[in-house]
Design a protein around this motif. Structure first.
Motif, PDB file in Angstrom:
ATOM      1  N   ALA A 154       0.830  -1.202   0.000  1.00 44.94           N
ATOM      2  CA  ALA A 154       0.000   0.000   0.000  1.00 44.94           C
ATOM      3  C   ALA A 154       0.866   1.254   0.000  1.00 44.94           C
ATOM      4  CB  ALA A 154      -0.931  -0.004   1.210  1.00 44.94           C
ATOM      5  N   ALA A 155       2.013   1.201   0.698  1.00 40.95           N
ATOM      6  CA  ALA A 155       2.931   2.340   0.706  1.00 40.95           C
ATOM      7  C   ALA A 155       3.500   2.593  -0.687  1.00 40.95           C
ATOM      8  CB  ALA A 155       4.069   2.095   1.703  1.00 40.95           C
ATOM      9  N   VAL A 156       3.788   1.522  -1.415  1.00 38.48           N
ATOM     10  CA  VAL A 156       4.295   1.649  -2.783  1.00 38.48           C
ATOM     11  C   VAL A 156       3.232   2.273  -3.683  1.00 38.48           C
ATOM     12  CG1 VAL A 156       5.035   0.356  -4.824  1.00 38.48           C
ATOM     13  CG2 VAL A 156       5.945  -0.241  -2.583  1.00 38.48           C
ATOM     14  N   VAL A 157       1.982   1.837  -3.546  1.00 35.67           N
ATOM     15  CA  VAL A 157       0.903   2.382  -4.367  1.00 35.67           C
ATOM     16  C   VAL A 157       0.690   3.864  -4.061  1.00 35.67           C
ATOM     17  CG1 VAL A 157      -1.586   2.300  -4.799  1.00 35.67           C
ATOM     18  CG2 VAL A 157      -0.252   0.187  -4.729  1.00 35.67           C
ATOM     19  N   PHE A 158       0.731   4.247  -2.773  1.00 37.84           N
ATOM     20  CA  PHE A 158       0.617   5.669  -2.455  1.00 37.84           C
ATOM     21  C   PHE A 158       1.744   6.455  -3.113  1.00 37.84           C
ATOM     22  CE2 PHE A 158       2.244   9.248  -0.047  1.00 37.84           C
ATOM     23  CZ  PHE A 158       1.149  10.108  -0.107  1.00 37.84           C
ATOM     24  N   THR A 159       2.961   5.932  -3.042  1.00 34.30           N
ATOM     25  CA  THR A 159       4.104   6.619  -3.643  1.00 34.30           C
ATOM     26  C   THR A 159       3.901   6.804  -5.142  1.00 34.30           C
ATOM     27  OG1 THR A 159       5.574   5.647  -1.974  1.00 34.30           O
ATOM     28  CG2 THR A 159       6.606   6.583  -3.926  1.00 34.30           C
ATOM     29  N   LEU A 160       3.373   5.775  -5.800  1.00 39.76           N
ATOM     30  CA  LEU A 160       3.094   5.870  -7.236  1.00 39.76           C
ATOM     31  C   LEU A 160       2.046   6.945  -7.524  1.00 39.76           C
ATOM     32  CD1 LEU A 160       3.440   4.803 -10.127  1.00 39.76           C
ATOM     33  CD2 LEU A 160       1.700   3.064  -9.606  1.00 39.76           C
TER      34      LEU A 160
END
Length: 349
Positions: A154-160
């Motif tokens: 989820a942190a990766v998706v937010f960053t994207l």
């Protein structure tokens, strides 16, 4: 990890809202295959339980806290489609009643906290279950790993999403490193909560755990100092087993967590809030549309005692979530012909 208004620009927020709405629509159809008259109220209870546990921020590093996201827990307990709906209901209640998570960012939050965590966790859980022995211990281990991975995902998706539509000019590499780093730690807490909850439910009612369907574990008896398999019991239709005790126990637990235990939760900012403050992501945060709600910031307006104010807000939140969630799941549940019995049978535990 509730994204407030202003972090993501309007076009990207709108696009995320369209994607989230489409995913919710698909989940409404898929949930009909996962829910029936027996399990629909339990799905509402899962949503209320996740709401309650999300109030329990736990410390993960100096000046930083984390809280349950819940996608893995919901998907394993009630199914991936229903899990997306559970998290969506929780986010809607939090945004409207408690000014937690922006309303214009609701699509971003559903996409990040609901869809990403649910899809990643359930896919990993099913993959692990496919190679591990079909035992309660294996289910618990698979739940732990799935929940652990879902949080940094989820942190990766937010960053994207921030890379595409962030409203401040911050180096994306710094955002990625900070978000993934702190949410790896938060993932450990998520994994522990998820594994303990799933393990506890499987131990007493494996028939109520979507991810444990087909699980069998022979009952052991001690004979002459040795453990041997007990004689197989004649199985009875699962539909004949009442869920009232489970529902009542779960609701009381959620009320106690939200109404009492939440007072002792960490007051430190969560992972996203900490990263946003450190990296300058929060420079353009907009006021929340529900900032004047009588329950804003998880307190009851005009109640001066912090313990009572927070406790009442938590109890109201649990009540509202279980009512709204149960109503939604009851409406989309799978309808059966009169007299039809569940084809599944009670697991021998």
């Amino acid at each position: 990890m509730h994204v407030p208004d202003g972090f993501i620009n309007a076009p990207v927020s709108a696009a995320a809202g369209v994607v989230a709405a489409g995913a919710v629509a698909v989940s409404l159809r898929g949930a009909r295959r996962e829910l029936d008259e027996r399990t629909a109220p339990l799905a509402g209870l899962v949503a209320a339980f996740i709401f309650a546990v999300q109030m329990l921020n736990f410390p993960v590093a100096a000046g930083t806290s984390g809280h349950l996201l819940g996608g893995a827990l919901a998907a394993i307990l009630v199914g991936p489609y229903t899990g997306v709906l559970c998290i969506s209901v929780v986010l809607l209640m939090q945004g409207i009643l408690f000014a937690d998570g922006g309303l214009t960012a609701l699509g971003v939050n559903v996409l990040d906290m609901g869809i990403t965590t649910t899809v990643v966790a359930y896919a990993l859980f099913r993959g692990l279950v496919g190679v591990l022995p079909r035992t309660r211990r294996s289910m618990t281990v698979a739940s732990f790993v799935a929940a652990l991975v879902s949080v940094p995902a989820a942190a990766v998706v937010f960053t994207l999403i921030y890379w595409i539509g962030g409203t401040t000019d911050i180096a994306i590499g710094k955002v990625f490193t900070a978000m993934v780093g702190v949410h790896l730690l938060i993932g450990i807490g998520e994994a522990l909560i998820t594994a303990l909850t799933v393990g506890a439910v499987i131990a007493v009612r494996p028939d109520l755990v979507h991810g444990a369907r087909g699980l069998t574990a022979p009952l052991k008896l001690r004979v002459g100092g040795e453990l041997v398999d007990a004689p197989a019991r004649e199985t009875a239709p699962v539909a004949a087993r009442s869920t009232r005790k489970v529902w009542a126990t779960g609701l009381v637990t959620a009320l106690v967590l939200a109404g009492f235990v939440s007072f002792y939760a960490s007051a430190s900012p969560d992972g996203l809030e900490k990263v946003a403050a450190d990296q300058g992501i929060d420079e353009k945060t907009d006021p929340h549309a529900s900032k004047d709600s009588p329950l804003a910031d998880y307190g009851v307006r005009d109640v001066s005692d912090a313990r009572i104010s927070g406790g009442l807000a938590g109890v109201i939140g649990v009540g509202a979530t279980v009512v709204v969630g149960s109503g939604v799941f009851w409406a989309v549940r799978r309808r059966r012909t009169p007299g039809a019995l569940d084809a599944r049978t009670e697991e021998t535990v």
